[in-house]
Enzyme design. Structure first.
Site, PDB file in Angstrom:
ATOM      1  N   LYS A   1      -6.913   3.605  -2.766  1.00 44.37           N
ATOM      2  CA  LYS A   1      -7.249   3.536  -1.336  1.00 44.37           C
ATOM      3  C   LYS A   1      -7.454   4.942  -0.811  1.00 44.37           C
ATOM      4  CE  LYS A   1      -4.973   2.084   3.002  1.00 44.37           C
ATOM      5  NZ  LYS A   1      -3.794   1.369   3.535  1.00 44.37           N
TER       6      LYS A   1
ATOM      7  N   LYS B   1     -10.179   0.502  -1.896  1.00 54.07           N
ATOM      8  CA  LYS B   1     -10.037   0.202  -0.462  1.00 54.07           C
ATOM      9  C   LYS B   1     -10.419   1.415   0.377  1.00 54.07           C
ATOM     10  CE  LYS B   1      -6.602  -1.215   3.024  1.00 54.07           C
ATOM     11  NZ  LYS B   1      -5.257  -1.785   3.242  1.00 54.07           N
TER      12      LYS B   1
ATOM     13  N   ASP C   1       0.863  -1.187   0.000  1.00 52.88           N
ATOM     14  CA  ASP C   1       0.000   0.000   0.000  1.00 52.88           C
ATOM     15  C   ASP C   1       0.901   1.239   0.000  1.00 52.88           C
ATOM     16  OD1 ASP C   1      -1.844  -2.015   0.437  1.00 52.88           O
ATOM     17  OD2 ASP C   1      -2.981  -0.899   1.946  1.00 52.88           O
TER      18      ASP C   1
END
Length: 219
Positions: free
Chosen positions: A153, A182, A91
């Site tokens: 995300k 996300k 991430d």
């Protein structure tokens, strides 16, 4: 929802004072509940990978966290090292300053360079929605998509606010049906997690996985 709530959850511990014992405990919890992954800072990747061995729970780490302001080469090096140590998912934080400056080729190149060294691992791009206008959110999502990332995300959870329903809807609309979205930051209960999923999230980052799973069983 098409699958058990636990399969949406990245059980997360990213605090500066997180200890090895606490990391081991969230790995135990994630294995117990069958979460999608355990997400930690990169120094803990070896420990998480070891504790999740022979399970379906993936090892996830953050890169360039939480500001996204380190060099692309630094992000690449952290990614390479993390994968070497057992990370299945990365991430990365987008270069937010370059987003605000409208330097989109720089933003896209930063992401693409991380993707280029990620082998076959999943790359999620944290765009920090709370710092962006809707137009910047859309452009950041498109930059991530064009750079070959697997997910966009919402948040690090370390800025002024976390995930919002309207941002999930906007991100899903922008990237289409095939890319992951996300939601992360401030998701503490099942009701909130389900609302994010209903809005288009395919993964939820949370430090309260146990409470969310318990809430799903209470309904």
């Amino acid at each position: 929802m098409k699958k058990n709530i636990s399969k949406y959850l990245d059980s997360t511990l990213l605090k500066a004072d997180a200890t090895p014992n606490q990391i081991v405990e969230i790995c135990k919890e994630a294995r117990k509940y069958g979460c999608a992954s355990v997400c930690v800072n990169s120094c803990y990747v070896p420990l998480v990978s070891e504790n999740l061995a022979e399970s379906d729970v993936k090892t996830c780490c953050v890169v360039g966290f939480p500001l996204g302001a380190c060099s692309t080469e630094t992000k690449k090096a952290e990614t390479i090292n993390s994968i070497k140590n057992g990370a299945d998912e990365v991430d990365m934080v987008i270069n937010i300053g370059m987003v605000k400056a409208g330097k989109w080729e720089c933003v896209k190149r930063d992401i693409a360079e991380v993707v280029s060294v990620s082998e076959d691992k999943i790359v999620k791009v944290i765009i920090e929605t709370c710092l962006l206008t809707d137009e910047e959110k859309e452009k950041a999502c498109l930059a991530a998509k064009e750079a070959g990332a697997d997910f966009v995300k919402t948040s690090t959870g370390f800025s002024v606010s976390g995930a919002k329903i309207e941002d999930i809807r906007l991100m899903r609309q922008t990237v289409g049906a095939d890319m992951g979205v996300k939601a992360s930051g401030g998701i503490h209960d099942y009701k909130t997690a389900k609302a994010m999923i209903d809005a288009g999230a395919t993964r939820i980052g949370t430090s309260n996985a146990g409470a969310i799973i318990a809430g799903s069983k209470a309904i």
